[in-house]
Design an enzyme around this catalytic site. Structure first.
Site, PDB file in Angstrom:
ATOM      1  N   GLU A  89      26.484  50.538  22.748  1.00 41.43           N
ATOM      2  CA  GLU A  89      27.191  51.011  23.984  1.00 41.43           C
ATOM      3  C   GLU A  89      26.913  49.431  24.708  1.00 41.43           C
ATOM      4  O   GLU A  89      25.796  49.170  25.156  1.00 41.43           O
ATOM      5  CB  GLU A  89      26.600  51.970  24.756  1.00 41.43           C
ATOM      6  N   CYS A 140      26.527  49.205  33.483  1.00 43.56           N
ATOM      7  CA  CYS A 140      27.568  48.730  32.267  1.00 43.56           C
ATOM      8  C   CYS A 140      28.909  49.307  32.514  1.00 43.56           C
ATOM      9  O   CYS A 140      29.814  49.038  31.983  1.00 43.56           O
ATOM     10  CB  CYS A 140      27.089  49.493  31.008  1.00 43.56           C
TER      11      CYS A 140
END
Length: 676
Positions: free
Chosen positions: A258, A297
């Site tokens: 990720e 993120c």
């Protein structure tokens, strides 16, 4: 202030930093507050410890056992969360940020504990999908099952969420029955280490289930096998480097990444200034720019708006950002704290300078920042920075360079196709949001950008009061994205648990599948217990125990009485000629729900007993119509049992209704709660 020595937890021992340890500074003051790292960790011993001690202990537990373990762990952490808050201030996080990281991590673990009890069996084998009949007569069947990997999960986490980043990976890993070795980013590892110490000292986890590396992993990845897994969160370039490890490639080690991405938020053409959607858009973007000082993120990096509304968006965002109070995160008045470190500050400003080569800075100051309660020169403080890219079609940095801080770029689109093109220039993102009240706009954008995004967040005046926000990855939904975002998935409910399990196609006779899975399969041995199963308690019932009822004739009077009594006078039950014109029926037929009622009458034991309640009916199928003069009978079989608490458990019964020719007319699963 004394310097904290952040220890690793390896093979059952706490190991202090060695001479090669790295210093960690406070994000607020720049002073060294901790040191971490040990080059002498025996990584092979750590892997062996997890594989030979932690893994077997976890695999002996059922999914429900492990779910209860997660719940106890989460409640323990919740009780001690204030010490985590105190430690986390030095990362630059405000109290509001703590709620996302610490409380959010605990909440994620609680959700997995709940899902483990509700959606997984009280056994060691997980069934993935329904059984498949692989032969004409049903003597050879197939079923997909999932078993835990027999290795170790190596979790490599980013600096921005030292608690949530660990717990959101750890919860599904432990629920799967796999031990974990956690490697947090060094900048904030002292918070993770404190959380791990709370976990270890609680005694809730079996030995070997959790280990911690503060500092570098050394050559740990070079010792992984096909039974191990790696889950990584961090920079895209780092993910590419780790994924290319020869041992990971040679052994096909599971690698989930990720990574950072250029997430976008798109303002619909209907959401003009003055609409609730416009105000919502400004609120969402400004919040995502400043929460965790933009170190998320999922933060919004590209603000894609109708070209005609560009100036209005810039003005509204600038007004809102000007109200953000930057300061010491320990102050209640602070809206945004510093970045995690001075190195991170330098990196963000360098990336902002690249953005400035093709976009105009319309808000913020890269040189001077006003800070409350702290020295702006010593701490890692930066101003929110807003850019405007007037040429998004030819720009490169606006779509490829991420300044991992409170930095975002406004760009205008001409029409929806143009908005799709701009959003997809990010080449794969974790999330994009669409703020619109026009369902056609939402559908067009979803179809256009969905393949490039792991999550799409749609919000407007109807949902904004309860919506969770663009930047919040929920444990129920997948978190990850294609391309630059890493190509992996985390969370997503039970999907994440299966990342740490091997799916196996199981083929054999119904008896074999029943014995292995604990679920009765049609065609498997039936047990005649002689007494009615509704008179037997949960612990007395055996999977496969079966009742065959007597038969009952269905008469025309039954059909007409049911129609008049219920009001269901649908023509197929009442009009012979109309029913014959229906290609599915030979003439008037019995109601499906009449058949269910009569079936219940055939198998129910009416007297008070251990059956407490009927709680559901699953997978109902009507297979053949029943006409007046037909006879029906029922086969009732204990399909599966799940203990719910000390007082009762859930029994799933397989019910098959047959006619006088032994043809199936209906089939379903009946759920009951039965006293223990």
């Amino acid at each position: 202030m004394s310097v904290q020595f952040v220890s690793s937890f390896a093979a059952g021992d706490w190991i202090a930093p060695s001479s090669g340890a790295r210093s960690i500074a406070s994000a607020i003051t720049g002073d060294v507050i901790a040191t971490a790292g040990n080059d002498a960790l025996n990584v092979q011993n750590m892997l062996d410890y997890g594989r030979t001690l932690g893994g077997p202990a976890l695999r002996k537990m059922t999914f429900h056992d492990r779910a209860r373990m997660l719940k106890a762990l989460a409640l323990h952490l919740r009780e001690h969360r204030k010490v985590l808050y105190s430690a986390s201030f030095n990362t630059g996080a405000t109290q509001t940020d703590h709620l996302i990281d610490i409380d959010g991590g605990i909440g994620t673990m609680l959700l997995y504990a709940s899902k483990g009890r509700r959606e997984m069996p009280d056994s060691c084998v997980y069934l993935d999908g329904e059984a498949e009949q692989l032969s004409r007569n049903g003597t050879f069947m197939g079923r997909h099952i999932c078993n835990p990997l027999q290795g170790v999960a190596v979790h490599i986490n980013a600096f921005n969420f030292p608690v949530w980043g660990m717990l959101e990976k750890l919860a599904p890993t432990l629920l799967a029955g796999v031990p974990a070795i956690v490697k947090p980013a060094t900048n904030t590892c002292y918070v993770t280490a404190l959380c791990v110490r709370l976990i270890i000292e609680s005694g809730i986890l079996p030995d070997g289930a959790l280990q911690l590396v503060c500092g570098g992993l050394g050559d740990m990845l070079d010792h992984l096998t096909c039974q191990d897994a790696v889950a990584f969160t961090g920079a895209a370039q780092t993910a590419q480097k780790l994924r290319a490890n020869p041992r990971i490639i040679a052994n096909a080690v599971r690698f989930t990444a990720e990574a950072d991405s250029l997430n976008a938020s798109i303002l619909g053409p209907d959401a003009a200034p003055g609409t609730p959607e416009f105000d919502l858009f400004i609120e969402e973007v400004s919040r995502e720019m400043t929460t965790k000082a933009g170190q998320k993120c999922t933060a919004i990096r590209r603000i894609i708006v109708p070209h005609s509304d560009t100036d209005a968006v810039i003005e509204a965002l600038s007004t809102r950002l000007a109200k953000i109070q930057i300061g010491d995160p320990r102050l209640p008045s602070t809206d945004m704290g510093p970045l995690v470190s001075l190195d991170q500050k330098r990196d963000v400003l360098a990336k902002a300078a690249l953005l400035a080569t093709e976009a105009d800075q319309v808000f913020g100051n890269r040189e001077v920042v006003s800070v409350a309660g702290a020295d702006p020169d010593k701490g890692a403080f930066v101003s929110p920075l807003l850019f405007h890219c007037a040429t998004p079609d030819t720009a490169t940095h606006s779509h490829t360079t991420e300044a991992f801080g409170p930095v975002s770029t406004v760009m205008g689109y001409q029409d929806l196709d143009h908005a799709v093109t701009l959003a997809n220039k990010g080449q794969g993102s974790l999330v994009a949001s669409v703020i619109t009240h026009d369902t056609d706009v939402a559908r067009a954008l979803t179809l256009g950008i969905g393949a490039f995004h792991g999550r799409l967040y749609l919000n407007n005046r109807d949902s904004m009061q309860e919506a969770t926000g663009h930047g919040a990855p929920l444990p129920h939904m997948v978190h990850g994205g294609p391309g630059r975002a890493g190509g992996g998935e985390e969370l997503g409910g039970i999907r994440a648990v299966k990342h740490y399990m091997q799916r196996t196609a199981l083929q054999g006779s119904p008896d074999m599948l029943t014995a292995i899975t604990g679920h009765w399969h049609p065609g498997a041995q039936e047990i005649d217990a002689e007494t009615h199963p509704f008179t037997r308690r949960f612990g007395e019932l055996a999977v496969g125990e079966t009742l065959h009822s007597s038969a009952r004739e269905i008469t025309l009077d039954d059909i007409e009485h049911f129609a008049k009594f219920t009001g269901d006078t649908f023509y197929a039950h009442m009009d012979e000629e109309a029913a014959k014109r229906n290609p599915f029926f030979p003439g008037r037929v019995a109601h499906g729900y009449l058949l269910l009622s009569f079936a219940a009458g055939l198998f129910v034991e009416p007297n008070e007993g251990p059956v407490l309640a009927n709680t559901g009916l699953d997978s109902l199928r009507f297979m053949k119509p029943v006409v007046a003069g037909d006879h029906i009978k029922v086969r009732l079989t204990v399909k599966h049992k799940t203990k719910r608490n000390a007082d009762y458990g859930e029994v799933r019964w397989h019910v098959t209704a047959l006619n006088q020719d032994d043809e199936k007319i209906a089939e379903y699963d009946l759920l009951t709660m039965v006293a223990y």
